[in-house]
Design an enzyme around this catalytic site. Structure first.
Site, PDB file in Angstrom:
ATOM      1  N   SER A  99      44.973  44.162  48.454  1.00 36.77           N
ATOM      2  CA  SER A  99      43.534  44.400  48.610  1.00 36.77           C
ATOM      3  C   SER A  99      43.175  45.880  48.424  1.00 36.77           C
ATOM      4  CB  SER A  99      43.073  43.881  49.969  1.00 36.77           C
ATOM      5  OG  SER A  99      41.679  43.901  50.092  1.00 36.77           O
ATOM      6  N   ASP A 238      36.630  46.570  45.544  1.00 34.09           N
ATOM      7  CA  ASP A 238      37.949  47.080  45.914  1.00 34.09           C
ATOM      8  C   ASP A 238      38.997  46.534  44.948  1.00 34.09           C
ATOM      9  OD1 ASP A 238      38.013  44.453  46.781  1.00 34.09           O
ATOM     10  OD2 ASP A 238      39.172  44.888  48.584  1.00 34.09           O
ATOM     11  N   ASP A 240      41.152  44.185  44.781  1.00 34.73           N
ATOM     12  CA  ASP A 240      41.287  42.775  44.420  1.00 34.73           C
ATOM     13  C   ASP A 240      39.947  42.070  44.280  1.00 34.73           C
ATOM     14  OD1 ASP A 240      40.699  42.638  47.153  1.00 34.73           O
ATOM     15  OD2 ASP A 240      41.907  40.834  47.440  1.00 34.73           O
ATOM     16  N   ASP A 242      37.371  41.421  46.354  1.00 32.07           N
ATOM     17  CA  ASP A 242      36.692  40.601  47.363  1.00 32.07           C
ATOM     18  C   ASP A 242      35.792  41.423  48.286  1.00 32.07           C
ATOM     19  OD1 ASP A 242      38.608  41.864  48.907  1.00 32.07           O
ATOM     20  OD2 ASP A 242      39.485  40.035  49.731  1.00 32.07           O
TER      21      ASP A 242
END
Length: 453
Positions: A99, A238, A240, A242
């Site tokens: 993430s 960010d 990833d 999400d």
């Protein structure tokens, strides 16, 4: 309690157990044992960090050794994996990502066939197989791996399909910051194909620069570009994809609370809202007050998009999120999705003919300050007598006009200290006081460990 799974999958430093090739091989095999009972197909995606290729290969080997098939989609946003898992009718989706963390970390998230987080029971079954000897199926039963070449195009069309037909972003100049992460080849195309003039930054991943200089956790570069380009809006995702943080035309950073306020009120004004909004323990008290004034229900969940989703399903509501930028629009998708959330804000801007800052009139936030204290080992602050006393002292000073929150991070070895109140001076003083108290507890624990060695 599970041995490997935390609140957001499995995460850690690359090369340190459990984030090793050996572990990922066994994890792939264990997942194959669990999910091949329903279907033989497991989808794997990843972000742009360099270790993702290594772990992708290890997971693939383990899964096919268990007798399940693999579909590889390459670098794709986490919410895209949730979507593609559903559309390909896979029995599960796996995301290789840490993430918003730096490239030196990595992790694993699982999605169910429905595109949601897997249940505790499924995690426990995977962990059960992790403790069993790894046995390869008979050669004729070994799974097959295939790469899906059009995954990005499929997801782009899905995102565009959530925006009303006939509505366009023409006339809007948008700076899109992809954090050199998984959205680099997706997000700019979504907004530009809907008609916006797009200036892209953070779209040159090299495996090492993910989240390094830009993105939702470091919006300063985006802020500078919005002001320099005289853009209408800045969108920060960010690594990833999400999380979503916005920057308005004046260079003011707007977080997940602001985004929830805009989306909920627009839905209310257009007659499409029902139920309420789920925030978290970190959501600003000003957001709760603003919703109460407009008749929008509000409920707090524990920190983590997993818990936001659980409370949404519990209430039967469709909108929730965190100040960090995880925004869940359950009427559209099953998990937090930065691109989808940004499109909902843009829809409000276009349909109401207002700028981002104009849509936020009516939201008055309380001063809030958060500090993170790195620790050798996480502990539960509220179970420490010294910290219980410190929290009571802080609450007494706030006198009901603010909040104190001490909690251990679910993804990093951090203790988070948050204070919210009516004025900045009180908030600053109480945060410093609580940080000092936490550091005292940390020092005491370290001394005790030394004495026992």
């Amino acid at each position: 309690m599970r041995k490997y799974f935390g609140t957001d999958g499995i995460r850690g430093k690359v090369g340190t157990t459990p984030i090793t090739p050996e572990f990922m091989l066994k994890l792939g095999w264990a997942a194959g044992q669990v999910f091949k009972e329903n279907d033989k197909k497991i989808l794997i995606g990843k972000d742009t960090r360099i270790s993702g290729y290594m772990f992708e290969s290890a997971l693939e080997s383990g899964i096919v050794a268990a007798g399940a098939d693999v579909r590889l989609v390459g670098p794709m946003p986490t919410p895209a994996i949730a979507y593609l898992t559903r559309t390909f009718r896979a029995s599960a989706g796996i995301v290789i990502s840490a993430s918003h963390n730096p490239y030196t970390d990595n992790g694993i998230k699982f999605f169910s066939a429905e595109g949601g987080k897997i249940s505790d029971e499924i995690e426990e079954r995977i962990e059960y197989f992790m403790e069993q000897p790894m046995v390869v199926v008979e050669s004729s039963l070994i799974g097959r791996a295939k790469r899906i070449d059009d995954a990005a195009g499929r997801y782009i069309e899905y995102c565009k399909g959530t925006f009303p037909i006939g509505l366009q972003l023409s006339g809007l100049k948008i700076v899109v910051d992809c954090a050199d992460g998984a959205t680099y080849h997706v997000a700019p195309r979504v907004f530009s194909e809907l008609g916006a003039e797009v200036i892209s930054i953070g779209v040159n991943p090299d495996g090492l620069n993910i989240n390094e200089f830009s993105g939702a956790t470091k919006p300063e570069l985006l802020r500078k570009n919005v002001l320099a380009e005289e853009a209408d809006l800045g969108i920060a995702l960010d690594g990833d994809g999400d999380r979503l943080i916005l920057v308005d035309r004046h260079g003011v950073v707007r977080d997940g609370d602001d985004i929830l306020y805009i989306i909920a009120n627009h839905l209310m004004r257009t007659g499409r809202f029902s139920g309420g909004v789920v925030g978290t323990l970190m959501s600003n008290f000003g957001l709760e007050l603003a919703f109460s004034e407009t008749g929008i229900g509000f409920s707090r969940a524990a920190v983590g998009d997993r818990y936001v989703n659980e409370k949404l399903m519990q209430h039967g509501w469709v909108l929730g999120g965190e100040p960090s930028g995880h925004i869940v629009c359950r009427s559209i998708t099953t998990t937090g999705d930065g691109i989808i959330a940004a499109l909902q804000v843009l829809r409000a801007m276009v349909e109401e003919g207002k700028s981002l800052d104009e849509l936020l009139v009516g939201l008055v936030k309380f001063p809030q300050k958060l500090k993170n204290i790195r620790v050798a080992k996480r502990f539960v602050p509220n179970e420490e007598p010294a910290l219980q006393k410190a929290i009571a002292v802080a609450n007494e000073r706030l006198n009901g006009l603010g909040r104190v929150l001490l909690r251990a991070s679910g993804t990093e070895p951090l203790i988070r200290v948050m204070v919210e109140g009516r004025d900045d001076q009180t908030v600053d003083e109480l945060v410093d006081y609580l940080v000092e108290e936490v550091n005292s507890v940390v020092s005491a624990k370290a001394s005790l460990i030394k004495q026992n060695l």
